[in-house]
Design a protein around this motif. Structure first.
Motif, short mmCIF file in Angstrom:
data_model
loop_
_atom_site.label_atom_id
_atom_site.label_comp_id
_atom_site.label_asym_id
_atom_site.label_seq_id
_atom_site.Cartn_x
_atom_site.Cartn_y
_atom_site.Cartn_z
N HIS A 65 1.23 -1.37 0.03
CA HIS A 65 0.34 0.14 -0.40
C HIS A 65 0.70 1.42 -0.10
CE1 HIS A 65 -3.47 2.37 0.91
NE2 HIS A 65 -2.74 3.04 1.70
N TYR A 66 0.48 2.10 -0.48
CA TYR A 66 1.82 3.63 -1.05
C TYR A 66 0.77 4.59 -0.78
CZ TYR A 66 5.60 1.10 -3.52
OH TYR A 66 6.45 0.03 -3.94
N CYS A 67 1.28 5.28 -0.44
CA CYS A 67 0.52 6.73 0.28
C CYS A 67 1.07 7.57 -0.82
CB CYS A 67 0.10 6.66 1.54
SG CYS A 67 -0.74 8.82 1.90
N GLY A 68 1.17 8.05 -1.80
CA GLY A 68 2.01 9.30 -2.60
C GLY A 68 2.68 7.97 -3.26
N GLU A 69 4.34 8.45 -2.62
CA GLU A 69 4.94 7.81 -3.15
C GLU A 69 5.69 7.04 -1.98
OE1 GLU A 69 6.59 7.75 -5.82
OE2 GLU A 69 4.98 8.95 -6.66
N HIS A 70 5.22 7.20 -0.86
CA HIS A 70 5.63 6.92 0.14
C HIS A 70 4.62 5.35 0.12
CE1 HIS A 70 7.87 9.97 1.33
NE2 HIS A 70 6.71 10.68 1.34
N GLU B 8 -18.00 14.93 -0.84
CA GLU B 8 -18.83 14.39 -1.67
C GLU B 8 -18.56 15.68 -2.93
OE1 GLU B 8 -23.47 15.16 -0.36
OE2 GLU B 8 -22.52 13.63 1.48
N THR B 9 -19.17 15.08 -3.75
CA THR B 9 -18.65 16.24 -5.27
C THR B 9 -20.20 16.26 -6.40
OG1 THR B 9 -18.53 14.20 -6.59
CG2 THR B 9 -16.60 14.53 -5.67
N SER B 10 -20.80 18.05 -6.82
CA SER B 10 -21.49 17.87 -7.35
C SER B 10 -21.40 18.55 -7.94
CB SER B 10 -22.37 18.91 -6.32
OG SER B 10 -22.10 19.84 -5.29
N GLY B 11 -22.11 18.64 -9.18
CA GLY B 11 -21.68 19.92 -10.24
C GLY B 11 -20.84 20.03 -11.13
N GLU B 12 -19.93 21.93 -11.03
CA GLU B 12 -19.26 21.62 -11.39
C GLU B 12 -17.94 20.70 -11.00
OE1 GLU B 12 -16.74 25.90 -12.48
OE2 GLU B 12 -19.08 25.84 -12.61
N ASP B 13 -17.12 20.39 -9.23
CA ASP B 13 -16.81 19.98 -8.72
C ASP B 13 -15.89 18.94 -9.28
OD1 ASP B 13 -16.30 22.57 -7.27
OD2 ASP B 13 -17.35 21.73 -5.50
N SER B 14 -17.27 17.84 -10.24
CA SER B 14 -16.98 16.81 -10.19
C SER B 14 -15.71 16.55 -11.29
CB SER B 14 -18.77 15.97 -10.76
OG SER B 14 -18.45 16.44 -11.37
N LEU B 15 -16.07 17.75 -11.85
CA LEU B 15 -15.07 17.84 -12.88
C LEU B 15 -13.12 17.99 -12.67
CD1 LEU B 15 -16.98 20.16 -15.83
CD2 LEU B 15 -16.95 17.75 -15.92
N PHE B 16 -13.26 18.66 -11.87
CA PHE B 16 -12.35 18.38 -11.52
C PHE B 16 -12.02 17.97 -10.01
CE2 PHE B 16 -13.56 22.58 -13.23
CZ PHE B 16 -12.31 22.69 -14.26
N MET B 17 -12.76 16.47 -9.55
CA MET B 17 -12.27 15.58 -9.17
C MET B 17 -10.86 14.76 -8.58
SD MET B 17 -14.84 11.97 -7.58
CE MET B 17 -14.05 10.78 -8.65
N LYS B 18 -10.76 15.36 -7.31
CA LYS B 18 -9.32 14.68 -7.63
C LYS B 18 -9.14 13.47 -7.34
CE LYS B 18 -7.92 16.48 -3.52
NZ LYS B 18 -7.10 16.87 -2.20
N ASN B 19 -8.43 13.20 -7.68
CA ASN B 19 -8.07 11.48 -7.83
C ASN B 19 -7.13 11.25 -5.81
OD1 ASN B 19 -8.72 10.91 -10.31
ND2 ASN B 19 -6.41 11.41 -11.21
N SER B 20 -7.20 9.56 -6.05
CA SER B 20 -6.87 9.71 -4.51
C SER B 20 -6.02 8.97 -4.97
CB SER B 20 -7.05 8.15 -4.82
OG SER B 20 -6.93 7.11 -3.18
N CYS B 21 -4.98 9.77 -3.84
CA CYS B 21 -3.18 9.58 -3.77
C CYS B 21 -2.23 8.19 -3.44
CB CYS B 21 -2.32 11.15 -2.74
SG CYS B 21 -2.83 10.60 -0.48
N CYS B 22 -3.70 7.29 -2.83
CA CYS B 22 -3.21 6.15 -2.30
C CYS B 22 -3.39 4.74 -3.83
CB CYS B 22 -3.71 5.57 -1.61
SG CYS B 22 -3.93 6.51 0.26
N LYS B 23 -2.30 4.03 -3.38
CA LYS B 23 -2.49 2.91 -4.58
C LYS B 23 -2.03 1.26 -3.58
CE LYS B 23 1.50 4.00 -7.08
NZ LYS B 23 2.34 4.09 -8.37
N ASP B 24 -2.99 -0.08 -4.52
CA ASP B 24 -2.48 -0.63 -3.42
C ASP B 24 -2.08 -1.53 -5.06
OD1 ASP B 24 -3.51 -0.65 -0.98
OD2 ASP B 24 -5.73 -1.07 -2.34
N VAL B 25 -0.61 -2.31 -4.55
CA VAL B 25 0.02 -2.87 -5.25
C VAL B 25 -0.30 -4.42 -5.62
CG1 VAL B 25 2.74 -3.14 -6.60
CG2 VAL B 25 1.54 -1.25 -6.24
N VAL B 26 0.37 -4.98 -5.84
CA VAL B 26 -0.74 -6.23 -5.38
C VAL B 26 0.58 -7.32 -6.75
CG1 VAL B 26 -2.06 -8.60 -5.82
CG2 VAL B 26 -3.06 -6.38 -4.91
#
Length: 143
Positions: A30-35, A58-76
């Motif tokens: 499990h990575y959080c960002g680069e760590h 919660e995203t609504s309207g215009e904010d859904s276009l600029f939704m932030k991607n999660s900084c976390c990723k899982d590698v298996v």
């Protein structure tokens, strides 16, 4: 005795080799960002809690276009073991391979033959000098 010990060690080594060649291992990171946060073998890696905060927004309207991607990723990483064990490949040996295997086995079998021991453990032991016959002196006789 040494020959039996070598055969026992060889059979244990072959059993361990078969065990590890058929074992499948999953390694989850499990990575959080680069760590790197956590590494787990056979189980799920522990999360850092940041992905829950990202999912809770919660995203609504215009904010859904600029939704932030999660900084976390899982590698298996999955290391797959051998699925089948078969002896059919050994049945397909040609005569040259059979002669080679037999000659190697015959050569190495001569290395482990034990030589008879001519060494006496009492070689440097000298018995005490007999000055008088102790049984006659004490008049003690076995009947």
């Amino acid at each position: 005795m040494i020959h039996n010990r070598i055969l026992q060690l060889l059979s244990v080594a072959m059993a361990v080799l078969v065990l590890f060649s058929t074992l499948s291992i999953s390694i989850e990171k499990h990575y959080c960002g680069e760590h790197l946060v956590d590494v787990a073998i056979f189980t799920e890696a522990e999360k850092c809690g940041m992905e829950a905060a990202d999912m809770g927004q919660e995203t609504s309207g215009e904010d859904s276009l600029f939704m932030k991607n999660s900084c976390c990723k899982d590698v298996v990483d999955l290391v797959e073991g051998q699925d089948e064990l078969s002896l059919e490949k050994t049945k397909e040996l040609n005569s040259h391979q059979k002669v080679f295997i037999f000659s190697i086995a015959y050569t190495f079998s001569g290395l482990f033959e034990l030589e008879p021991q001519d060494h006496s453990p009492f070689e440097y032991y000298s018995p005490p000098n007999v000055v008088e016959d102790i049984q006659v002196l004490n008049e003690v006789f076995l009947i």
